[in-house]
Design a protein around this motif. Structure first.
Motif, PDB file in Angstrom:
ATOM      1  N   ALA A 143       0.833  -1.210   0.000  1.00 33.90           N
ATOM      2  CA  ALA A 143       0.000   0.000   0.000  1.00 33.90           C
ATOM      3  C   ALA A 143       0.860   1.250   0.000  1.00 33.90           C
ATOM      4  O   ALA A 143       0.586   2.216  -0.731  1.00 33.90           O
ATOM      5  CB  ALA A 143      -0.942  -0.009   1.205  1.00 33.90           C
ATOM      6  N   GLN A 144       1.918   1.262   0.820  1.00 33.04           N
ATOM      7  CA  GLN A 144       2.825   2.411   0.840  1.00 33.04           C
ATOM      8  C   GLN A 144       3.459   2.618  -0.531  1.00 33.04           C
ATOM      9  O   GLN A 144       3.553   3.749  -1.031  1.00 33.04           O
ATOM     10  CB  GLN A 144       3.913   2.194   1.892  1.00 33.04           C
ATOM     11  N   ALA A 145       3.906   1.528  -1.161  1.00 32.07           N
ATOM     12  CA  ALA A 145       4.544   1.631  -2.464  1.00 32.07           C
ATOM     13  C   ALA A 145       3.558   2.113  -3.528  1.00 32.07           C
ATOM     14  O   ALA A 145       3.899   2.950  -4.377  1.00 32.07           O
ATOM     15  CB  ALA A 145       5.132   0.279  -2.864  1.00 32.07           C
ATOM     16  N   MET A 146       2.332   1.594  -3.485  1.00 32.31           N
ATOM     17  CA  MET A 146       1.332   1.980  -4.474  1.00 32.31           C
ATOM     18  C   MET A 146       0.960   3.452  -4.345  1.00 32.31           C
ATOM     19  O   MET A 146       0.846   4.174  -5.341  1.00 32.31           O
ATOM     20  CB  MET A 146       0.085   1.107  -4.320  1.00 32.31           C
ATOM     21  N   LEU A 147       0.770   3.903  -3.108  1.00 33.40           N
ATOM     22  CA  LEU A 147       0.411   5.304  -2.899  1.00 33.40           C
ATOM     23  C   LEU A 147       1.575   6.220  -3.254  1.00 33.40           C
ATOM     24  O   LEU A 147       1.388   7.293  -3.842  1.00 33.40           O
ATOM     25  CB  LEU A 147      -0.031   5.516  -1.449  1.00 33.40           C
ATOM     26  N   GLY A 148       2.806   5.804  -2.903  1.00 32.81           N
ATOM     27  CA  GLY A 148       3.965   6.588  -3.288  1.00 32.81           C
ATOM     28  C   GLY A 148       4.111   6.665  -4.802  1.00 32.81           C
ATOM     29  O   GLY A 148       4.409   7.731  -5.357  1.00 32.81           O
ATOM     30  N   HIS A 149       3.890   5.558  -5.476  1.00 35.18           N
ATOM     31  CA  HIS A 149       3.958   5.516  -6.932  1.00 35.18           C
ATOM     32  C   HIS A 149       2.983   6.513  -7.551  1.00 35.18           C
ATOM     33  O   HIS A 149       3.275   7.147  -8.580  1.00 35.18           O
ATOM     34  CB  HIS A 149       3.640   4.094  -7.402  1.00 35.18           C
ATOM     35  N   ALA A 150       1.824   6.667  -6.918  1.00 37.16           N
ATOM     36  CA  ALA A 150       0.798   7.593  -7.413  1.00 37.16           C
ATOM     37  C   ALA A 150       0.975   9.005  -6.864  1.00 37.16           C
ATOM     38  O   ALA A 150       0.151   9.878  -7.132  1.00 37.16           O
ATOM     39  CB  ALA A 150      -0.592   7.076  -7.045  1.00 37.16           C
ATOM     40  N   ARG A 151       2.050   9.212  -6.077  1.00 37.22           N
ATOM     41  CA  ARG A 151       2.333  10.517  -5.451  1.00 37.22           C
ATOM     42  C   ARG A 151       1.190  10.959  -4.537  1.00 37.22           C
ATOM     43  O   ARG A 151       0.773  12.118  -4.542  1.00 37.22           O
ATOM     44  CB  ARG A 151       2.627  11.575  -6.512  1.00 37.22           C
ATOM     45  N   VAL A 152       0.691  10.007  -3.772  1.00 39.38           N
ATOM     46  CA  VAL A 152      -0.367  10.286  -2.797  1.00 39.38           C
ATOM     47  C   VAL A 152       0.230  10.128  -1.406  1.00 39.38           C
ATOM     48  O   VAL A 152       0.790   9.083  -1.076  1.00 39.38           O
ATOM     49  CB  VAL A 152      -1.553   9.308  -2.971  1.00 39.38           C
ATOM     50  N   TRP A 153       0.113  11.153  -0.568  1.00 38.98           N
ATOM     51  CA  TRP A 153       0.653  11.090   0.789  1.00 38.98           C
ATOM     52  C   TRP A 153      -0.122  10.067   1.610  1.00 38.98           C
ATOM     53  O   TRP A 153      -1.348  10.057   1.593  1.00 38.98           O
ATOM     54  CB  TRP A 153       0.571  12.450   1.479  1.00 38.98           C
ATOM     55  N   CYS A 154       0.598   9.225   2.326  1.00 35.99           N
ATOM     56  CA  CYS A 154      -0.009   8.260   3.237  1.00 35.99           C
ATOM     57  C   CYS A 154       0.410   8.642   4.653  1.00 35.99           C
ATOM     58  O   CYS A 154       1.603   8.605   4.980  1.00 35.99           O
ATOM     59  CB  CYS A 154       0.462   6.841   2.913  1.00 35.99           C
ATOM     60  N   VAL A 155      -0.543   9.017   5.487  1.00 35.59           N
ATOM     61  CA  VAL A 155      -0.214   9.501   6.818  1.00 35.59           C
ATOM     62  C   VAL A 155      -0.545   8.494   7.913  1.00 35.59           C
ATOM     63  O   VAL A 155      -0.248   8.728   9.083  1.00 35.59           O
ATOM     64  CB  VAL A 155      -0.918  10.848   7.116  1.00 35.59           C
ATOM     65  N   ASN A 156      -1.161   7.362   7.538  1.00 40.27           N
ATOM     66  CA  ASN A 156      -1.573   6.396   8.548  1.00 40.27           C
ATOM     67  C   ASN A 156      -1.950   5.086   7.861  1.00 40.27           C
ATOM     68  O   ASN A 156      -2.353   5.087   6.701  1.00 40.27           O
ATOM     69  CB  ASN A 156      -2.787   6.942   9.330  1.00 40.27           C
ATOM     70  N   GLU A 157      -1.820   3.971   8.597  1.00 41.01           N
ATOM     71  CA  GLU A 157      -2.294   2.702   8.034  1.00 41.01           C
ATOM     72  C   GLU A 157      -3.805   2.699   7.853  1.00 41.01           C
ATOM     73  O   GLU A 157      -4.318   2.037   6.948  1.00 41.01           O
ATOM     74  CB  GLU A 157      -1.932   1.527   8.958  1.00 41.01           C
TER      75      GLU A 157
END
Length: 258
Positions: free
Chosen positions: A195-209
């Motif tokens: 999930a972290q990799a996918m969101l990073g790939h899409a340039r979406v900030w992930c602030v929590n699980e």
């Protein structure tokens, strides 16, 4: 409340965070206020303010009181509404932001974060917040900077997806022996890293699980029925579930490589 908090010695800015800042809140959602400070912080003044707002004594955890990353703060109930004060060391947030721009991030042990606290959450929180009080303009300037997701951070998070394969391999060894705790931890880790990799790939900030799986499943790059397949796998926790996890990891990593 934000203006009163900003007058406390050490506090440099106050921001609204969480679901209410992003407009995704429910009627019963908490109000999360980030208290960005530098140097010494007058926790005595904070405790006095918390007691005044809540109408009952409130304990304020100073820097480090809640762990190395979440740092500290207080839980209040004001007029029947839950309000959380969350401390953030602005110097440290800026250092983490510098690391992220250079493609470096950390994952630290932190209570309340079963996947670990991923350091890009710090600039992510700033990017997604609503600044309420910022006399010096420091947080406002940082928020403008974090509006651009660094390419180097994107590459680093996508590169870290290798760990998902490693975790599935660990689960595979334990599944046949019925070690469900280890299997559950390995597969949860695998999907969290994905999930972290996918969101990073899409340039979406992930602030929590929390909400990360749903957010990742909405991405154009997500495999079909991604969230449902993850859920089914974590309910199984047997050898067949591990093989399903391996298939899903392979699919996601192939898409990230495109």
């Amino acid at each position: 409340m934000a203006e009163r908090l900003a007058a406390v010695p050490g506090v440099r800015a106050v921001a609204l965070g969480g679901s209410r800042a992003r407009g995704t809140h429910r009627p019963d959602s908490d109000w999360d206020l980030g208290l960005y400070y530098r140097g010494d912080l007058d926790t005595g003044r904070l405790a006095a303010l918390a007691t005044e707002f809540a109408g009952t004594p409130v304990e304020v955890a100073g820097p480090g009181g809640w762990g190395p990353w979440v740092n500290g703060g207080a839980w209040l109930t004001v007029d029947g509404v839950a309000v959380d004060w969350i401390l953030r060391d602005l110097d440290r947030v800026e250092r983490v932001w510098s690391d992220c721009r250079a493609g470096r991030f950390e994952v630290g042990v932190q209570a309340g974060h079963p996947l670990g606290f991923w350091s890009p959450a710090y600039p992510g929180e700033v990017s997604l917040c609503r600044v309420l009080a910022d006399a010096g303009g420091e947080l406002t300037a940082l928020r403008a900077e974090t509006g651009h997701y660094p390419d180097a951070l994107r590459d680093a998070l996508v590169g870290a997806a290798w760990e998902s394969d490693f975790s599935v391999a660990g689960a595979r060894k334990s599944a046949s022996g019925g070690d469900t705790l280890h299997v559950a931890l390995c597969l949860s880790r695998a999907f969290g890293v994905l999930a972290q990799a996918m969101l990073g790939h899409a340039r979406v900030w992930c602030v929590n699980e929390k909400g990360a799986l749903a957010a990742a499943s909405r991405l154009p790059s997500a495999p079909a029925d991604f969230a449902d397949r993850v859920t089914a796998t974590l309910r199984g926790l047997d050898p067949a579930a591990v093989e399903s996890a391996g298939t899903l990891v392979t699919e996601v990593r192939a898409r990230l490589a495109e």
